[in-house]
Every structure is written in structure tokens, then in C-alpha cells.
Scaffold this motif. Structure first.
Motif, short mmCIF file in Angstrom:
data_model
loop_
_atom_site.label_atom_id
_atom_site.label_comp_id
_atom_site.label_asym_id
_atom_site.label_seq_id
_atom_site.Cartn_x
_atom_site.Cartn_y
_atom_site.Cartn_z
N LYS A 127 0.83 -1.20 0.00
CA LYS A 127 0.00 0.00 0.00
C LYS A 127 0.87 1.26 0.00
O LYS A 127 0.58 2.23 -0.72
CB LYS A 127 -0.92 -0.01 1.23
N GLY A 128 1.95 1.25 0.78
CA GLY A 128 2.82 2.41 0.83
C GLY A 128 3.47 2.70 -0.50
O GLY A 128 3.56 3.86 -0.92
N SER A 129 3.94 1.65 -1.18
CA SER A 129 4.57 1.83 -2.48
C SER A 129 3.58 2.38 -3.50
O SER A 129 3.89 3.31 -4.26
CB SER A 129 5.15 0.51 -2.98
N ARG A 195 -2.75 -9.74 1.43
CA ARG A 195 -3.27 -9.29 2.72
C ARG A 195 -2.23 -8.45 3.48
O ARG A 195 -2.55 -7.42 4.07
CB ARG A 195 -3.71 -10.50 3.56
N ILE A 196 -0.98 -8.91 3.45
CA ILE A 196 0.06 -8.15 4.16
C ILE A 196 0.38 -6.85 3.43
O ILE A 196 0.56 -5.80 4.06
CB ILE A 196 1.33 -9.01 4.33
N ARG A 197 0.41 -6.90 2.11
CA ARG A 197 0.66 -5.67 1.34
C ARG A 197 -0.44 -4.64 1.56
O ARG A 197 -0.19 -3.44 1.61
CB ARG A 197 0.77 -6.00 -0.15
N ALA A 198 -1.68 -5.10 1.67
CA ALA A 198 -2.81 -4.18 1.85
C ALA A 198 -2.78 -3.51 3.21
O ALA A 198 -3.42 -2.47 3.41
CB ALA A 198 -4.13 -4.94 1.68
N ALA A 199 -2.06 -4.09 4.15
CA ALA A 199 -1.98 -3.51 5.51
C ALA A 199 -0.61 -2.92 5.79
O ALA A 199 -0.37 -2.43 6.90
CB ALA A 199 -2.28 -4.61 6.54
N ASP A 200 0.31 -2.97 4.80
CA ASP A 200 1.66 -2.49 5.04
C ASP A 200 1.65 -0.99 5.28
O ASP A 200 0.86 -0.25 4.67
CB ASP A 200 2.58 -2.82 3.87
N GLY A 201 2.51 -0.54 6.14
CA GLY A 201 2.49 0.85 6.58
C GLY A 201 1.62 0.93 7.82
O GLY A 201 2.10 1.13 8.93
N THR A 202 0.35 0.75 7.66
CA THR A 202 -0.58 0.68 8.78
C THR A 202 -1.84 -0.06 8.33
O THR A 202 -2.27 0.11 7.19
CB THR A 202 -0.94 2.09 9.29
#
Length: 720
Positions: A127-129, A195-202
Motif C-alpha cells: 500500500k505504501g509503495s 493481505r500483508i501488502r494491503a496492511a503495510d504501513g498501517t
């Protein structure tokens, strides 16, 4: 036009809007929406904007504002999409396309009329990227489209109408941890990664490892290892590899779930250091399934593992060093690793070394999370700043190769200074620089910035950048000389342009050698004028006081690490709040004076007195009020007067033939100090006068005192 940015935080997108509008000549100010609506309303009334833009808003905009002012809100979703977890749902669902909508504020969240909308392919990324790249670029395009409509009398924004075929979004709820839950026995690697990418950052994905609750971040696919789903099967580069039902994934970072949310995001192996099973001995170790520890050979080119943070690539006579540190922080160990790779590459038969950083973030300097988690944060801060200083020193003193920084991601604090240590700086259009430290508890900063920054942009601009603490765009950085060239905004095109630039240097080896010869000459001249060690010593003296002398840095660091919301909008970005304007740049905030061995005359007493002079001069230039100035100047005058008297008596005793002219120089300097004292009493203080006085004193030592020293040495030899 007066434009006010209202944002929940001074985020990357907010900074991008700020720099875009500032560069274009708009009058821009920022007000953070921190939950106090009365304070927010006050800020709006003080600025009286023609337009309000909300690049990053997680709180509702009060009706009293959007009813009286034109307010446009950036929503990271396609037309019709609504809700606070827009990008999270899109990533986790594996959608192929997403977008950004700029809509007018309305009573109902995300339901206002649409001013502009852009779509883009949705990469398989965090998400951050995605937010830093595609979302930000689309939001900037929407910004300029909307601004063009302000001058169009016939323009009317498009009302949200779900009956329209191009309105494909929908209202979605805020994503909860139950929506993010991973079933390691059921979900394949691709589902887990999404799932982890969608929550990355926060906020991260809440999961359990060895019976303890953690939030998962920074995941990468593993294509070769496998094991029992859910089990940790390998460790490398502080990441752990966890088996899935159809393969495995690497988990780079964890945050412990603690009461009050005070967990610290750390590399996974560090977070699990007390939980990881110890290597077993005897038959249990022989028959048991021990963790696989994978060592990375950093001397080999190429990225050997997806979790590998530092690697290099060779392309003919050029070497490209990548350091994709998560979120840009560089811990002591990471700085040391990067330095070891750099030193290895420097021994190879290459003529150009290109520092690539990470694609989404170049570097943000020392690693505050690692520091906060250390047993002694002050000690770890000290080790970390010295480690990054060692790296930058190595880059500055690389004289036999052309060094280039290629920034595709933003750079802040010490990371921004790391970027200007190489000979050439190339930046992707859209990159944001924050070359300052003071926002972190008034840190002075190191990384040889007092040498590198003025050398690039001049003393006055260097002082403005570090005192005003504002972000600057790549284009503005180029205009002021911080950057040598701005390349395309697209990452793939940028990478190709970097390689082409390198090839152009290598195509003319004669011209390249001239560049290297000129670099060596400048470095030698700079070292003779003032050694790098003097810059580092002074900077670290200030940093030592920051780390050990007060708690301002500690408090600011904890607010950053634990994401504590500020209590007010910082004065430097809230121009409308009538904060006292910054004074004209004063060299004293940047320049410093340090004793150098080239000043030594060989007489211990005289040399010690000269050294004391530099200490007193530093004290005067660091004075922040009239009382401190008076005390410092009095001590300096007394010291100089005593020193001059003893030196003159000695000269007269040995019959120095330039005695009278030497005394005249002494008297002129004493008169100058008295003149400075009068100016302080009349509040006409100018730090540049101290700078000039120190320069004259230095020249006096190098010329007049050295002449006397030569006379004394020759007379001593003759007498012997």
C-alpha cells in the motif's frame, strides 16, 4: 491564489501538493486537522483561503468550513468508491486497476461532486509503495486538472451518480483485522502477500507466532523453500521464511501487539529473538526440523534472496549498489553492511559507482525504531550516527571512481545528505527532499552536512534549508544546485535514463579522467583548508549534546516511533498563524570553527592559547541571547588581550624584525572586538562579523605568527 492544505498529517502526498503549488507560485499554508475543530476553524479564518485542498484526511471536514469555502478532497479510489479503507480493499482483492478521485467536500463522506478522476494499473506492491507512486502521481494530475477548471466559468463538477456506467465504485466499510486474517493452512502465498501488502504501513496484519501476537509487515514471495503451512522454516537478513500451503513467504518486519499500541516495528528476527527455537543437540537435533539459516554472500553481484536489502549489479565498467531498506531507516548494522558492500565494489575494476537506494525511498538517515528498542537509546543513537558518518566519509574520499546518487524515492534528514555525498546527483521528477534535522527534537545533524550542503548550494541557502525545515521538490533542488539533473517521473524510464547517463560518462574516458583529476584536486584543497575530521568532530559534539544532554530528541523520537499525534500544526508550515518569521540566515547556525594542526607553531603554550581561542569563538557564535553574547565576548577579549601581551613580550625579547607591524595587527583585532561589543549593546549584532574576525585571526596565525615562528626557529638553530 491562496491555497490552504488541510491534512491529518504532513504526509508524503501533502508535501508533494505543497511543493507543487509552491513551485508554481501559489501562496500555500498548511493546517493539520488534529481533532480540534475549533482550532481548525481558527486556522481557516486566519488564512482566508481562496481554495482548500485536503490531500490526506482521515477525519470529517466540519460543515462550517466546506459550506463557506471551496474544499476539494483527495480520495484514493475510483469514481463512486467510498470509505476509509479504499486502497486496502483494492489490493487485497487483487484488482487490476484502481484510481484517485478529487471530489468536493460534502456532508456525507466521499459523496461530493467529482472534479477530476484518474485510473492506473494496480501493481503487485505494498500500500505504501502504491500510494507513494501511482496514487500520488494520479492525485497531482487531478490537482492540476481541477485548478484549470477554477478559471473555466462554464465548468460544473460531476455529481456522484451510480447509474452512470463509468461509476464503478461502491461504499465499503473500514477494513478490520477480521477481514485481514490469514489462514496459513488454507491461503496460498499470493493471498497472504496481498493481505500483508494491503496492511503495510498501517495497521499491519495481526497474526500469532510462537503463541505471541504480532502485526506482520514487509512480505516477499519465496519460490524455492517449502514446509508445513504456518511454520517458520528459514532465517536470512533478519527476515524469516514462513511456509504456506503452496510455498512460502518471507516476513521482513513485525510489531508486537502491546496494550496501548506501544509496540515497535522491528526486523522479524530481532522481534522474535527471545522466541525463536534454539539449535538442538544430540538425537533431537539430528531428527528434528531445525531452522535453516541462510547466509548471503554480499560480495557476489545480484539479489540472491527476495528479502535481501543490499546488493549490487555490474554493467560493464559501472557498478549499481541497491539498498532497499524498509521505509528508509538505516540502523547501525545496515550502515555497516552498506559500507562493507561499497568498499568491496570500490575494489572492483569499475570506473563508476551508482548508489541507487530503494525504489520507493532513498534513505531517511538513522533508524529511530532500532534506537528506541535498544537497551540504551542514547548509546545506540551515537553508534548509528557514527556508522552513517563512516559510510559518507568513504564516499567522499573515493577519488579514483566517479560516484553518482540516483534517487527514485524521497530522501530526508541524514539520507538527504547521503544523497549529496557522491559527485553527481540524479533525481526522479516527483522526488521530495527534506534536508534538515531540527524537527526531530532540534537535532543538529551530522553526516558531514556542514561541509556537503554549503558546498552544493552555498552558505545562505544551506542555512535556509536547515532552519526553515520545509520540503523541496526535485525541480527546486535542481534550481538551487542540490541536484545535477532531474529525470523522468516514471520509475522504469528513470532507471533507463540513469544507465544512459552512466554510459555517456564511460563513452569518453579522457573526459572522465579529467573529472576524476579535478575531484582529487578539490578534495585535497578542501582538506587543506579544513579537514573532514574537523567537520565531523564539531557535528558530533553537537549530536552528543542532543543524545545525552536533554530529552527533546528523546521525546520527539518516541512521538515518531509510537505515532503520537502532534498537539498543533508546526509553525514552519502554518504560515497563517503569525509565527515569528525566521530571521535572515545567520552563518552562526551553520559555520563552526575548529583548531587544525596546520595552525600549530610548535610552541605548546602559544598553540594551547590559540586552541582556546577557537573554543571561545565557538561559544560566541553559539550565543542565543544578549547576556550570553556579553559573557562570551568578554571572555574572548580577555583571552586575546592576555595572549597578545605575552606574544608581544616574547617577540620584543628575541628581537623579531616585524615586531611593530605584528603589534599593529594585534591592536586592530582588539579594536574590532571592542567595536563588536558596542554593536551587541545596541542590538546591532551580526554573526557574519564574527565569521570575518575568525577568518582574519586564522590568516594572522598562518601568515604573521608563522613568520615569527620561522624567525624564532632560525635564531634558535643559529644560537645552537
Amino acid at each position: 491564489m491562496r491555497i490552504l492544505l488541510i491534512s491529518t498529517a504532513y504526509s508524503g502526498l501533502t508535501q508533494r501538493y505543497y511543493t507543487e503549488l509552491e513551485d508554481a507560485g501559489y501562496t500555500v499554508s498548511v493546517e493539520l486537522h488534529l481533532g480540534d475543530e475549533a482550532k481548525l476553524l481558527e486556522g481557516v479564518e486566519l488564512f482566508k483561503p481562496d481554495l482548500i485542498l485536503c490531500p490526506y484526511l482521515t477525519r470529517r471536514l466540519p460543515k462550517a468550513i466546506h459550506q463557506h469555502y471551496k474544499c476539494l478532497i483527495v480520495h484514493p479510489g475510483i469514481k463512486g468508491d467510498r470509505g476509509p479503507s479504499s486502497l486496502d480493499w483494492a489490493i487485497q482483492a487483487g484488482l487490476k486497476e484502481w484510481g484517485v478521485t478529487l471530489l468536493q467536500a460534502d456532508d456525507e463522506m466521499d459523496s461530493g461532486a467529482i472534479w477530476a478522476s484518474k485510473t492506473f494499473p494496480l501493481r503487485a506492491a505494498t500500500k505504501g509503495s502504491l500510494f507513494n507512486r501511482e496514487v500520488t502521481h494520479a492525485a497531482v494530475e487531478c490537482l492540476w486538472e481541477a485548478l484549470s477548471y477554477l478559471e473555466a466559468p462554464d465548468f460544473k463538477p460531476e455529481p456522484l451518480d451510480y447509474a452512470r456506467p463509468d461509476v464503478k465504485g461502491q461504499l465499503r466499510p473500514q477494513m478490520k483485522q477480521t477481514d485481514r486474517t490469514i489462514d496459513w493452512k488454507k491461503h496460498g502465498s499470493e493471498q497472504i502477500l496481498r493481505r500483508i501488502r494491503a496492511a503495510d504501513g498501517t495497521p499491519g496484519v495481526l497474526d500469532e507466532i510462537y503463541g505471541q501476537a504480532f502485526y506482520l509487515f514487509n512480505a516477499h514471495r519465496e519460490d524455492h523453500l517449502s514446509g508445513k503451512p504456518g511454520e517458520i522454516i528459514a532465517i536470512a537478513n533478519q527476515a524469516v521464511c514462513r511456509a504456506t500451503c503452496d510455498g512460502a513467504v518471507w516476513i521482513g518486519h513485525l510489531k508486537t501487539k502491546l496494550p496501548g499500541g506501544n509496540g515497535i516495528k522491528l526486523p522479524t528476527a530481532m522481534a522474535l529473538q527471545d522466541l525463536l527455537p534454539k539449535p538442538a543437540n544430540g538425537l533431537n537435533g539430528f531428527f528434528g526440523k531445525a531452522l535453516k539459516f541462510i547466509d548471503i554472500d554480499y560480495s557476489k553481484p545480484g539479489r540472491q534472496l527476495p528479502c535481501q536489502e543490499v546488493w549490487y549489479q555490474l554493467d560493464g565498467e559501472a557498478a549499481y549498489i541497491h539498498f532497499a531498506f524498509h521505509n528508509g531507516g538505516m540502523s547501525t548494522a545496515q550502515c555497516q553492511l552498506l559500507l562493507s558492500v561499497y568498499r568491496h565494489v570500490a575494489t572492483l575494476d569499475v570506473k563508476v559507482i551508482v548508489l541507487m537506494g530503494g525504489e520507493d525511498c532513498w534513505s531517511n538517515g538513522i533508524h529511530l525504531n532500532h534506537i528506541e528498542a535498544a537497551a540504551n537509546p542514547a548509546d545506540e543513537s551515537w553508534q548509528n550516527i557514527n556508522a552513517i558518518d563512516d559510510l559518507i566519509y568513504q564516499i567522499i574520499t573515493t577519488l579514483d571512481k566517479l560516484t553518482i546518487a540516483a534517487l527514485s524515492g524521497g530522501a530526508g534528514a541524514g539520507g538527504a545528505i547521503l544523497a549529496i555525498a557522491p559527485d553527481k546527483v540524479l533525481a526522479r521528477d516527483g522526488v521530495i527532499f527534506n534536508p534538515h534535522y531540527k524537527n526531530m527534537g532540534e537535532l543538529y545533524g551530522s553526516e558531514y552536512w556542514t561541509y556537503l550542503l554549503p558546498k552544493r548550494v552555498g552558505l545562505t541557502m544551506a542555512t535556509q534549508l536547515t532552519e526553515q525545515r520545509l520540503p523541496i521538490s526535485a525541480k527546486k533542488a535542481w534550481r538551487m544546485g542540490l541536484v545535477d539533473k532531474v529525470l523522468d517521473r516514471q520509475h522504469t524510464i528513470f532507471a533507463a535514463q540513469v544507465k544512459q547517463s552512466v554510459k555517456s560518462y564511460l563513452a569518453d574516458l579522457g573526459a572522465l579522467q579529467v573529472l576524476l583529476d579535478e575531484k582529487a584536486e578539490r578534495r585535497c584543497a578542501d582538506e587543506a583548508a579544513k579537514p573532514l575530521a574537523a567537520y565531523r568532530k564539531f557535528e558530533l559534539t553537537q549530536m552528543y549534546a542532543n543524545f545525552y544532554g536533554n530529552d527533546a530528541y528523546e521525546k520527539a523520537r518516541q512521538c515518531f516511533v509510537f505515532k503520537k499525534c502532534p498537539t498543533k500544526t508546526p509553525d514552519n508550515i502554518a504560515k497563517h498563524r503569525g509565527a515569528e518569521p525566521l530571521k535572515a540566515p545567520q552563518p552562526g547556525s551553520l559555520l563552526h570553527f575548529a583548531w587544525q594542526e596546520s595552525y600549530a607553531l610548535g610552541d605548546k603554550k602559544i598553540d594551547d592559547q590559540h586552541k582556546d581561542f577557537f573554543v571561545l569563538a565557538e561559544r560566541l557564535i553559539a550565543a542565543v541571547n544578549k547576556h550570553e553574547m556579553n559573557d562570551a565576548l568578554f571572555d574572548l577579549y580577555q583571552h586575546v588581550k592576555v595572549h597578545f601581551g605575552e606574544e608581544e613580550a616574547f617577540m620584543n625579547q628575541v628581537g623579531f624584525h616585524h615586531y611593530k607591524s605584528h603589534v599593529k595587527e594585534h591592536n586592530l583585532m582588539l579594536e574590532k572586538l571592542l567595536e563588536m561589543d558596542k554593536k551587541i549593546q545596541h542590538d546591532d549584532w551580526n554573526a557574519e562579523e564574527v565569521t570575518g574576525f575568525i577568518d582574519k585571526w586564522t590568516q594572522h596565525i598562518l601568515k604573521s605568527d608563522m613568520a615569527f615562528n620561522q624567525h624564532w626557529q632560525e635564531m634558535f638553530k643559529f644560537c645552537v
